[in-house]
Design a protein around this motif. Structure first.
Motif, PDB file in Angstrom:
ATOM      1  N   UNK A  15       8.535  53.793  33.645  1.00 59.22           N
ATOM      2  CA  UNK A  15       8.854  55.294  35.179  1.00 59.22           C
ATOM      3  C   UNK A  15       8.749  56.496  34.113  1.00 59.22           C
ATOM      4  N   UNK A  16       8.029  57.457  34.154  1.00 57.21           N
ATOM      5  CA  UNK A  16       6.881  58.278  34.263  1.00 57.21           C
ATOM      6  C   UNK A  16       8.352  59.243  33.369  1.00 57.21           C
ATOM      7  N   UNK A  17       8.137  59.340  32.582  1.00 59.47           N
ATOM      8  CA  UNK A  17       9.010  60.844  31.969  1.00 59.47           C
ATOM      9  C   UNK A  17      10.120  60.014  31.074  1.00 59.47           C
ATOM     10  N   UNK A  18      10.835  60.568  30.322  1.00 57.71           N
ATOM     11  CA  UNK A  18      11.396  60.910  28.788  1.00 57.71           C
ATOM     12  C   UNK A  18      12.940  60.822  29.608  1.00 57.71           C
ATOM     13  N   UNK A  19      13.874  59.280  29.657  1.00 57.14           N
ATOM     14  CA  UNK A  19      15.011  59.463  30.099  1.00 57.14           C
ATOM     15  C   UNK A  19      16.355  59.753  29.038  1.00 57.14           C
ATOM     16  N   UNK A  70      -4.074  55.522  20.747  1.00 56.15           N
ATOM     17  CA  UNK A  70      -4.863  55.649  21.901  1.00 56.15           C
ATOM     18  C   UNK A  70      -6.402  55.362  21.943  1.00 56.15           C
ATOM     19  N   UNK A  71      -6.756  54.962  21.186  1.00 51.52           N
ATOM     20  CA  UNK A  71      -8.476  53.956  21.075  1.00 51.52           C
ATOM     21  C   UNK A  71      -8.629  53.090  20.654  1.00 51.52           C
ATOM     22  N   UNK A  72      -7.066  52.432  20.126  1.00 51.62           N
ATOM     23  CA  UNK A  72      -6.938  50.773  20.153  1.00 51.62           C
ATOM     24  C   UNK A  72      -7.214  50.792  18.513  1.00 51.62           C
ATOM     25  N   UNK A  73      -7.581  51.328  17.439  1.00 53.18           N
ATOM     26  CA  UNK A  73      -7.962  50.827  16.323  1.00 53.18           C
ATOM     27  C   UNK A  73      -6.357  50.261  15.714  1.00 53.18           C
ATOM     28  N   UNK A  74      -5.444  50.721  15.999  1.00 56.92           N
ATOM     29  CA  UNK A  74      -4.386  50.555  15.613  1.00 56.92           C
ATOM     30  C   UNK A  74      -3.445  50.583  16.621  1.00 56.92           C
ATOM     31  N   UNK A  75      -2.043  49.411  16.549  1.00 53.74           N
ATOM     32  CA  UNK A  75      -0.963  48.995  17.617  1.00 53.74           C
ATOM     33  C   UNK A  75       0.535  49.565  17.221  1.00 53.74           C
ATOM     34  N   UNK A  76       1.572  49.658  18.193  1.00 53.90           N
ATOM     35  CA  UNK A  76       2.639  49.828  17.848  1.00 53.90           C
ATOM     36  C   UNK A  76       3.594  50.191  19.691  1.00 53.90           C
ATOM     37  N   UNK A  77       4.262  49.747  19.233  1.00 55.76           N
ATOM     38  CA  UNK A  77       4.857  49.891  20.852  1.00 55.76           C
ATOM     39  C   UNK A  77       5.744  51.074  21.026  1.00 55.76           C
ATOM     40  N   UNK A  78       6.473  51.679  19.539  1.00 52.89           N
ATOM     41  CA  UNK A  78       6.872  52.896  19.891  1.00 52.89           C
ATOM     42  C   UNK A  78       5.794  53.519  19.088  1.00 52.89           C
ATOM     43  N   UNK A  79       4.760  53.782  18.950  1.00 50.68           N
ATOM     44  CA  UNK A  79       3.652  54.577  18.670  1.00 50.68           C
ATOM     45  C   UNK A  79       3.741  55.558  18.534  1.00 50.68           C
ATOM     46  N   UNK A  80       3.704  56.037  20.138  1.00 54.19           N
ATOM     47  CA  UNK A  80       3.678  57.562  20.773  1.00 54.19           C
ATOM     48  C   UNK A  80       5.097  58.685  20.552  1.00 54.19           C
ATOM     49  N   UNK A  81       6.089  57.616  20.341  1.00 57.72           N
ATOM     50  CA  UNK A  81       7.610  58.294  19.676  1.00 57.72           C
ATOM     51  C   UNK A  81       7.479  59.005  18.147  1.00 57.72           C
ATOM     52  N   UNK A 115       4.193  62.602  24.965  1.00 59.45           N
ATOM     53  CA  UNK A 115       4.851  62.473  24.125  1.00 59.45           C
ATOM     54  C   UNK A 115       4.863  63.874  23.582  1.00 59.45           C
ATOM     55  N   UNK A 116       3.600  64.594  23.650  1.00 60.80           N
ATOM     56  CA  UNK A 116       4.214  66.250  23.155  1.00 60.80           C
ATOM     57  C   UNK A 116       5.409  67.101  23.770  1.00 60.80           C
ATOM     58  N   UNK A 117       5.617  66.585  25.327  1.00 59.17           N
ATOM     59  CA  UNK A 117       6.915  67.386  25.810  1.00 59.17           C
ATOM     60  C   UNK A 117       8.229  66.610  24.868  1.00 59.17           C
ATOM     61  N   UNK A 118       8.308  66.043  24.777  1.00 55.04           N
ATOM     62  CA  UNK A 118       9.224  65.379  23.862  1.00 55.04           C
ATOM     63  C   UNK A 118       9.300  66.445  22.320  1.00 55.04           C
ATOM     64  N   UNK A 119       8.342  65.930  21.721  1.00 58.76           N
ATOM     65  CA  UNK A 119       8.011  66.584  20.451  1.00 58.76           C
ATOM     66  C   UNK A 119       8.470  67.881  20.178  1.00 58.76           C
TER      67      UNK A 119
END
Length: 273
Positions: free
Chosen positions: A84-88, A217-228, A161-165
């Motif tokens: 879903x788009x957004x933060x719930x 963003x580039x795929x140089x690393x991965x984390x399922x909660x990376x944006x958080x 990401x920025x909205x939550x921060x």
């Protein structure tokens, strides 16, 4: 309480019996030792896999907390089952685990979503999501009484990401901490997983959220909660004398013995030095 989210993964990701669960977590905590003290923790990164795989690494994160000073925990989770788009922010009254019900801090939850387009109250992403649920028993075992704010991000693009921060600092105080739930790379061989996960760990130790965001963003690393993780680091960036350190790392192969396809885990703490 009128609306309580029941356990969704008890008996699968972690034990579903009170005494067994309490004993398992206690054993993880008993094996934690730090080379130097970690004081005044403001935020954590912890994994959310099945306890048999990531429980010991998670325990390192939680054991760094000064439980006596904590009244509210903001838990940030990715959405594994629903886009879903957004933060719930959960609009119910609490989450239940085999150790009992943890109440939602309605005032802080509603403040996060107040008059905002990208952050909203609801149940999107919460009902089947395991990341918040597996976090709670570690906190329930450690902290005698606390409430929490459950937050699930459905889209980890930059605007969210920025909205939550931006809004997180508005509900933080001396008795409120942030816990971000995230695993690392998935299903690479152990050597490749280490290479990918090293980039996350290095960015964390350097408190370099810009590099982390770019690498994700580039795929140089991965984390399922990376944006958080990035959101939390940005939100806590203004704290005086803040630093961030990886406390423990592991992968699923350390337990299973199968190093052909592993999932990476780390725990880390943002603290004031």
């Amino acid at each position: 309480m009128n609306t309580v989210r029941p356990p969704a993964v008890a008996g699968m990701f972690y034990p579903d019996k009170y005494k067994t669960l309490e004993k398992v977590i206690g054993e993880y905590y008993s094996r934690v030792s730090f080379s130097r003290p970690v004081d005044n923790v403001k935020g954590l990164v912890v994994p959310h896999a099945g306890y048999v795989y990531s429980g010991q690494t998670a325990a390192y994160g939680f054991k760094s907390l000064n439980a006596a000073n904590i009244k509210t925990v903001v838990i940030l989770s990715p959405s594994h089952h629903e886009y879903f788009p957004g933060i719930c922010v959960y609009n119910g009254d609490g989450y239940e685990t085999p150790l009992g019900i943890v109440p939602v801090n309605k005032e802080k939850a509603e403040h996060l979503a107040e008059e905002r387009k990208l952050v909203f109250m609801g149940k999107s992403g919460h009902e089947a999501e395991h990341a918040i649920e597996v976090t709670l028993p570690f906190l329930q075992t450690l902290i005698p009484r606390f409430d929490f704010v459950p937050v699930v991000m459905g889209d980890q693009s930059e605007r969210y990401i920025d909205a939550l921060a931006e809004v997180l600092p508005e509900i933080l105080d001396e008795t409120t901490i942030v816990v971000t739930s995230s695993d690392l790379s998935h299903y690479y061989n152990k050597q490749m997983a280490k290479r990918l996960d090293d980039r996350v760990a290095s960015a964390i130790d350097a408190y370099d959220f810009q590099s982390l965001q770019s690498d994700l963003q580039s795929g140089a690393c991965q984390a399922c909660g990376g944006g958080l993780i990035v959101s939390m680091m940005k939100a806590l960036n203004s704290y005086k004398n803040r630093e961030m350190n990886v406390l423990h790392r592991s992968d699923s192969g350390d337990v299973s013995g199968d190093n052909r396809q592993v999932v990476g885990y780390l725990s880390a703490a943002v603290h004031q030095g």
